[in-house]
Design a protein around this motif. Structure first.
Motif, PDB file in Angstrom:
ATOM      1  N   ILE A  55      77.661  33.607 -50.053  1.00 48.25           N
ATOM      2  CA  ILE A  55      77.707  33.520 -48.587  1.00 48.25           C
ATOM      3  C   ILE A  55      76.279  33.529 -48.047  1.00 48.25           C
ATOM      4  N   VAL A  56      75.880  32.431 -47.417  1.00 45.42           N
ATOM      5  CA  VAL A  56      74.551  32.413 -46.801  1.00 45.42           C
ATOM      6  C   VAL A  56      74.638  33.071 -45.424  1.00 45.42           C
ATOM      7  N   ASP A  57      73.514  33.295 -44.809  1.00 49.58           N
ATOM      8  CA  ASP A  57      73.564  34.035 -43.548  1.00 49.58           C
ATOM      9  C   ASP A  57      72.293  33.842 -42.748  1.00 49.58           C
ATOM     10  N   SER A  58      72.346  34.192 -41.505  1.00 43.29           N
ATOM     11  CA  SER A  58      71.167  34.160 -40.662  1.00 43.29           C
ATOM     12  C   SER A  58      71.422  34.999 -39.424  1.00 43.29           C
ATOM     13  N   PRO A  59      70.424  35.763 -38.986  1.00 47.30           N
ATOM     14  CA  PRO A  59      70.621  36.650 -37.835  1.00 47.30           C
ATOM     15  C   PRO A  59      70.091  36.044 -36.540  1.00 47.30           C
ATOM     16  N   GLY A  93      76.446  38.118 -51.338  1.00 51.67           N
ATOM     17  CA  GLY A  93      76.198  38.037 -49.905  1.00 51.67           C
ATOM     18  C   GLY A  93      74.709  38.015 -49.604  1.00 51.67           C
ATOM     19  N   THR A  94      74.349  37.228 -48.600  1.00 49.89           N
ATOM     20  CA  THR A  94      72.958  37.121 -48.172  1.00 49.89           C
ATOM     21  C   THR A  94      72.667  38.171 -47.111  1.00 49.89           C
ATOM     22  N   LEU A  95      71.526  38.817 -47.208  1.00 46.86           N
ATOM     23  CA  LEU A  95      71.143  39.792 -46.196  1.00 46.86           C
ATOM     24  C   LEU A  95      69.625  39.853 -46.158  1.00 46.86           C
ATOM     25  N   THR A 126      64.279  36.721 -46.436  1.00 51.55           N
ATOM     26  CA  THR A 126      63.370  37.358 -45.481  1.00 51.55           C
ATOM     27  C   THR A 126      63.559  36.793 -44.079  1.00 51.55           C
ATOM     28  N   THR A 127      64.417  35.781 -43.933  1.00 51.63           N
ATOM     29  CA  THR A 127      64.714  35.110 -42.668  1.00 51.63           C
ATOM     30  C   THR A 127      63.583  34.189 -42.235  1.00 51.63           C
ATOM     31  N   GLY A 128      63.941  32.897 -42.112  1.00 54.64           N
ATOM     32  CA  GLY A 128      62.934  31.932 -41.700  1.00 54.64           C
ATOM     33  C   GLY A 128      62.768  31.826 -40.192  1.00 54.64           C
ATOM     34  N   LEU A 129      63.866  31.924 -39.455  1.00 51.19           N
ATOM     35  CA  LEU A 129      63.824  31.583 -38.026  1.00 51.19           C
ATOM     36  C   LEU A 129      63.176  32.702 -37.215  1.00 51.19           C
ATOM     37  N   GLU A 143      55.023  38.190 -40.036  1.00 43.85           N
ATOM     38  CA  GLU A 143      54.258  37.107 -40.658  1.00 43.85           C
ATOM     39  C   GLU A 143      54.796  36.902 -42.084  1.00 43.85           C
ATOM     40  N   HIS A 144      54.715  35.659 -42.563  1.00 46.84           N
ATOM     41  CA  HIS A 144      55.291  35.259 -43.855  1.00 46.84           C
ATOM     42  C   HIS A 144      54.926  36.217 -44.999  1.00 46.84           C
ATOM     43  N   GLY A 145      53.643  36.522 -45.136  1.00 49.82           N
ATOM     44  CA  GLY A 145      53.203  37.404 -46.222  1.00 49.82           C
ATOM     45  C   GLY A 145      53.746  38.821 -46.057  1.00 49.82           C
ATOM     46  N   VAL A 146      53.801  39.281 -44.831  1.00 51.39           N
ATOM     47  CA  VAL A 146      54.337  40.624 -44.559  1.00 51.39           C
ATOM     48  C   VAL A 146      55.831  40.656 -44.894  1.00 51.39           C
ATOM     49  N   ARG A 147      56.531  39.585 -44.547  1.00 49.55           N
ATOM     50  CA  ARG A 147      57.959  39.537 -44.881  1.00 49.55           C
ATOM     51  C   ARG A 147      58.175  39.735 -46.380  1.00 49.55           C
ATOM     52  N   TYR A 148      57.346  39.065 -47.175  1.00 50.97           N
ATOM     53  CA  TYR A 148      57.544  39.183 -48.618  1.00 50.97           C
ATOM     54  C   TYR A 148      57.114  40.539 -49.158  1.00 50.97           C
ATOM     55  N   ASP A 218      61.112  29.536 -51.283  1.00 52.36           N
ATOM     56  CA  ASP A 218      60.556  28.512 -52.154  1.00 52.36           C
ATOM     57  C   ASP A 218      59.044  28.453 -52.168  1.00 52.36           C
ATOM     58  N   SER A 219      58.377  29.128 -51.261  1.00 49.54           N
ATOM     59  CA  SER A 219      56.908  29.115 -51.256  1.00 49.54           C
ATOM     60  C   SER A 219      56.403  29.837 -52.495  1.00 49.54           C
ATOM     61  N   SER A 220      55.112  29.824 -52.682  1.00 50.37           N
ATOM     62  CA  SER A 220      54.507  30.543 -53.786  1.00 50.37           C
ATOM     63  C   SER A 220      54.844  32.045 -53.681  1.00 50.37           C
ATOM     64  N   ASN A 328      55.060  29.622 -40.211  1.00 49.99           N
ATOM     65  CA  ASN A 328      55.447  30.995 -40.549  1.00 49.99           C
ATOM     66  C   ASN A 328      56.939  31.107 -40.834  1.00 49.99           C
ATOM     67  N   SER A 329      57.682  30.100 -40.453  1.00 47.26           N
ATOM     68  CA  SER A 329      59.134  30.129 -40.498  1.00 47.26           C
ATOM     69  C   SER A 329      59.625  29.893 -41.934  1.00 47.26           C
ATOM     70  N   TYR A 330      60.035  28.646 -42.249  1.00 48.61           N
ATOM     71  CA  TYR A 330      60.399  28.311 -43.629  1.00 48.61           C
ATOM     72  C   TYR A 330      59.155  27.712 -44.289  1.00 48.61           C
ATOM     73  N   LYS A 331      58.194  28.533 -44.642  1.00 54.58           N
ATOM     74  CA  LYS A 331      56.896  28.034 -45.092  1.00 54.58           C
ATOM     75  C   LYS A 331      57.031  27.079 -46.275  1.00 54.58           C
ATOM     76  N   GLY A 332      57.781  27.498 -47.301  1.00 54.59           N
ATOM     77  CA  GLY A 332      57.923  26.646 -48.479  1.00 54.59           C
ATOM     78  C   GLY A 332      58.477  25.270 -48.102  1.00 54.59           C
TER      79      GLY A 332
HETATM   80  C1  LIG Z   1      67.531  27.533 -50.680  1.00 54.53           C
HETATM   81  C2  LIG Z   1      67.191  28.525 -49.638  1.00 54.53           C
HETATM   82  C3  LIG Z   1      68.204  29.254 -49.024  1.00 54.53           C
HETATM   83  C4  LIG Z   1      67.933  30.177 -48.028  1.00 54.53           C
HETATM   84  N1  LIG Z   1      68.968  30.865 -47.450  1.00 54.53           N
HETATM   85  C5  LIG Z   1      68.689  31.723 -46.441  1.00 54.53           C
HETATM   86  C6  LIG Z   1      69.737  32.402 -45.782  1.00 54.53           C
HETATM   87  O1  LIG Z   1      70.927  32.239 -46.099  1.00 54.53           O
HETATM   88  N2  LIG Z   1      69.420  33.223 -44.745  1.00 54.53           N
HETATM   89  C7  LIG Z   1      68.130  33.449 -44.352  1.00 54.53           C
HETATM   90  O2  LIG Z   1      67.903  34.235 -43.428  1.00 54.53           O
HETATM   91  N3  LIG Z   1      67.110  32.844 -44.971  1.00 54.53           N
HETATM   92  C8  LIG Z   1      67.365  31.983 -45.988  1.00 54.53           C
HETATM   93  N4  LIG Z   1      66.322  31.364 -46.610  1.00 54.53           N
HETATM   94  C9  LIG Z   1      64.973  31.628 -46.068  1.00 54.53           C
HETATM   95  C10 LIG Z   1      64.092  32.515 -46.906  1.00 54.53           C
HETATM   96  O3  LIG Z   1      64.605  33.808 -46.997  1.00 54.53           O
HETATM   97  C11 LIG Z   1      62.693  32.577 -46.348  1.00 54.53           C
HETATM   98  O4  LIG Z   1      62.624  33.409 -45.223  1.00 54.53           O
HETATM   99  C12 LIG Z   1      62.139  31.252 -45.948  1.00 54.53           C
HETATM  100  O5  LIG Z   1      62.568  30.277 -46.822  1.00 54.53           O
HETATM  101  C13 LIG Z   1      60.649  31.300 -45.964  1.00 54.53           C
HETATM  102  O6  LIG Z   1      60.245  31.619 -47.244  1.00 54.53           O
HETATM  103  P1  LIG Z   1      59.641  30.505 -48.196  1.00 54.53           P
HETATM  104  O7  LIG Z   1      58.454  29.980 -47.478  1.00 54.53           O
HETATM  105  O8  LIG Z   1      59.303  31.283 -49.439  1.00 54.53           O
HETATM  106  O9  LIG Z   1      60.709  29.489 -48.453  1.00 54.53           O
HETATM  107  C14 LIG Z   1      66.586  30.412 -47.629  1.00 54.53           C
HETATM  108  C15 LIG Z   1      65.563  29.707 -48.255  1.00 54.53           C
HETATM  109  C16 LIG Z   1      65.833  28.779 -49.245  1.00 54.53           C
HETATM  110  C17 LIG Z   1      64.698  28.050 -49.877  1.00 54.53           C
END
Ligand SMILES: Cc1cc2nc3c(=O)[nH]c(=O)nc-3n(C[C@H](O)[C@H](O)[C@H](O)COP(=O)(O)O)c2cc1C
Ligand SMILES: Cc1cc2nc3c(=O)[nH]c(=O)nc-3n(C[C@H](O)[C@H](O)[C@H](O)COP(=O)(O)O)c2cc1C
Lengths: 444, 444
Positions: A55-59, A93-95, A126-129, A143-148, A218-220, A328-332
């Motif tokens: 189950i994927v998720d987003s807040p 489950g995703t959280l 870590t949530t992209g949005l 910030e992206h690095g802080v999230r990780y 997916d980022s480094s 900073n969002s979905y960096k990878g």
């Molecule tokens: C394949 C894939 C699935 C993801 N699924 C979720 C998700 O379900 N919920 C969410 O909040 N973030 C999801 N993310 C976001 C990551 O947790 C992360 O916050 C975001 O990708 C930025 O990190 P990155 O630069 O390392 O990709 C997903 C990322 C990838 C690549």
């Protein structure tokens, strides 16, 4: 060593994480909020001997969010209800570690693990949005690095809490009046950079020891986290080449940390288009492409850049210059879009088709799809796949036609050999951190 | 107006919130972590037409915590699993406003409300035990008044989020391609003293509109909160006199705020001891008293004062002077202990028996217990009761012998007339805050 086995997950995404799937007349319009829809899909996946549902998720949502995300059940409650209606299939489950308390997360997954008798998994994100911050009392997203960094520490705390009790902590001996052996309850007393959590947690370990940790990112930095903590990853790989590069990179990173690379199961997403023949399947896929709305595709590309508005650019001009737009969002994902658009000199329209949907090489007859799966598996681009099962017809064909081929070839189980998620994935039960190491028996 | 009806809840406390219940050989030692035990109790309660099951909770334990709290399932996951295995009974879970994020709480209860098709309830607590702070990155627990201010705002936010979508927000019209009517999705944009939450929440309303709000907390501040937000209370009343005083006070406070006092259902806890005859029941209750360990009772009294160590005082001397000991924990309870101990000149030993357990006037034959219930109900000390069902024998006798008497007397339903929690409790479906008020039809 046991023979390497393919793993299959089913991502249950209701009416779809895209803007088009819900138009399929076979898909109930309320699938995303109907627990019976999820239970039915989970049972179908279980009948096909899948390892897990996912189950994927987003807040965070906006009015432009894709249908499934607009109005959907929450993962922990959903999976607990499914647990009560299934017996073998894993429940992942995703959280997000950005907007929860580790103590609450540890409890809920440990509870799901007991409820399901050892079938729980947690997909750590870590949530992209960036807008999510506004739902949690913050002006700006971490910030992206802080999230990780937070994610890493968060998981450490949660796993520490999961070992609050040794397995024999509860004698429950009525004769002596001893319910708990107090020496086997452990405080964590974690004091770190981002969290301090004393413990103990009010839950013992389950039959599989601890829930399985998945990770997506997916980022480094995302891969570094996965290499350190993940026992499975939901990989973004959408073609064989990038898939095998990711696979090699992740496993090498894990090995460099002293981990056994077989103990991270790499599972890319898989969107199948299946028909009797390859020609038919390609025609279906092409028709689906033709029906896509460019506006919706632009919205989806915008998601990598925190819902950046791409509708303001010229469609047939080169992909726009995005300096100044947040990464900073979905960096990878964002970096990948920018890199490939430049390398391949894509127009915005081309980029929209390329990145605004989950592209898929899994198009063809059942045989062709099975071949492609085998190629990824034996070619080390994947240890398994997370099937995105929004389209009922493709899910049915996958279970009824593709899975039997994989079984005949000895790639996939014909029956469950175990009933925990760790068992399905071939993962060891983690040793309890406070358990005494077994006393070595002298040879002779 | 519909005839006033008694309401019954079953508190499922596994091996017990006290230190003695688990010794009962009829009670499985792992009841608190076995979902099948909860499902079975919920089905028994549903067969007896109870309004609801009720799960208490706490985010803090020590080695001295009572058995049930040491190792137990978490309320939201537990109730979601029970939802899938029941059809009518209400599902009320306790969750503290002190250590959660409103956005996550709103989502999980709304999700449970969908999963159960309108049977969810949230028991709002602020957490008494100060050590909880250490599990959530704080050095000290929130001060009592701050806890209640936060609780008030927290519930306001959650209820706001529950109205993110109007009931007709999702046309899901394939012909026009309209999944969402964007004008019917609402942001909350709450910016308050303790929380800022933008919304919207990714969940529509359920069949009962919103989950039902319960509340537990007995100080003046606790009652003020209940009067303002509660649709039901878990009352601490353990005798008729204090019960009717609480009832009158709470309902008057609600009326003063312009609320309909019938829309707060007062449900004290009820621990029954039932036998064929009154004599037998009294003998059972006395034997149970005789088996109590004074150490454990002192631990339980200590709980009101954040696990203050009472073992260091003289047992047969007057109840000790507690100036300097914290009242920030269970303030309502602690003040009551101090007041009554002084008024009645209790020794510590007497106070331990009086306050270290849930004392109960519900001891006797089924007829006697039914009479006492009727007295509280008609005498306005209660609108119903939350049965603490740890002892299997008493729960069985209550369902099989007491409930039929209450049904014969027309006090309690013989069958469900509804299948939502609001329906059972006679509570209105809250009007949606963004819905247009119905257009008044001119009378002639
Ligand atoms: C394949 C894939 C699935 C993801 N699924 C979720 C998700 O379900 N919920 C969410 O909040 N973030 C999801 N993310 C976001 C990551 O947790 C992360 O916050 C975001 O990708 C930025 O990190 P990155 O630069 O390392 O990709 C997903 C990322 C990838 C690549
Ligand atoms: C009957 C009753 C039941 C309660 N149940 C819980 C509970 O399950 N979990 C919890 O954290 N606090 C519980 N509380 C504690 C209250 O939420 C509150 O923090 C504490 O009682 C102090 O408030 P007060 O002084 O108003 O009573 C309960 C209180 C009462 C009176």
């Amino acid at each position: 060593m046991a023979k390497r086995q393919l793993h299959l997950g089913a991502i249950l995404e209701g009416v779809g994480a895209d803007h088009h799937s819900w138009l399929d007349p076979d898909l109930p319009g309320n699938a995303s909020i109907d627990i019976n829809w999820y239970i039915e899909q989970a049972r179908l996946a279980e009948a096909a001997k899948f390892d897990l549902i996912f189950i994927v998720d987003s807040p965070y949502i906006t009015p432009d969010t894709a249908p499934h995300f607009l109005n959907r059940l929450e993962p922990l409650t959903l999976l607990s209800a499914v647990a009560a209606s299934t017996s073998h299939i894993g429940l992942v489950g995703t959280l997000t570690t950005s907007y929860w308390e580790p103590y609450n997360v540890a409890r809920q997954f440990a509870s799901l693990d007991h409820i399901s008798r050892g079938r729980a998994g947690w997909n750590v994100v870590t949530t992209g949005l960036e807008g999510a911050a506004l739902n949690y009392g913050r002006d700006a997203h971490f910030e992206h690095g802080v999230r990780y960094a937070r994610a890493r520490e968060f998981v450490e705390v949660v796993q520490g809490l999961w070992d609050s009790y040794e397995d024999d902590a509860f004698p429950r001996d009525r004769a002596s009046g001893t319910f708990l052996d107090k020496s086997k309850q452990h405080r964590l007393d974690h004091k770190g950079t981002h969290f301090s959590v004393a413990g103990p947690l009010a839950l013992s370990r389950s039959r599989q020891g601890q829930p399985v940790i998945f990770q997506a990112g997916d980022s480094s930095e995302g891969r570094a986290l996965g290499a350190a903590i993940a026992e499975g990853t939901f990989a973004a790989s959408q073609d064989f080449e990038s898939g095998s590069a990711y696979y090699a990179d992740l496993k090498a990173r894990a090995a460099a940390l002293g981990r056994n690379p077989d103990h991270i199961i790499v599972m890319p997403g898989l969107v199948p288009t299946i028909a009797e023949t390859d020609e038919e399947a390609r025609a279906v896929a092409e028709a689906a492409q033709g029906a896509l709305s460019i506006d919706k595709l632009l919205t989806q590309v915008g998601r990598f850049f925190n819902y950046h508005d791409f509708s303001k650019y010229e469609l047939d001009a080169p992909f726009p210059d995005l300096s100044g737009v947040t990464l900073n969002s979905y960096k990878g994902g964002a970096e990948r879009v920018i890199r490939i658009a430049a390398e391949e000199k894509l127009t915005l329209r081309q980029a929209a088709y390329r990145f605004g949907q989950w592209t898929s090489p899994f198009v063809g007859s059942p045989e062709t799809v099975a071949n492609e799966i085998e190629r990824w598996f034996t070619g080390r681009a994947a240890d398994g796949f997370n099937l995105r099962v929004t389209r009922p017809r493709d899910f049915a064909l996958f279970r009824e036609k593709v899975v039997p081929i994989l079984q005949e070839r000895g790639l996939f189980r014909s029956d469950y050999a175990d009933d925990t998620l760790r068992g399905h994935l071939g993962l060891p039960v983690p040793q309890h951190r406070h358990a005494q190491p077994p006393v070595a028996i002298a040879a002779e």
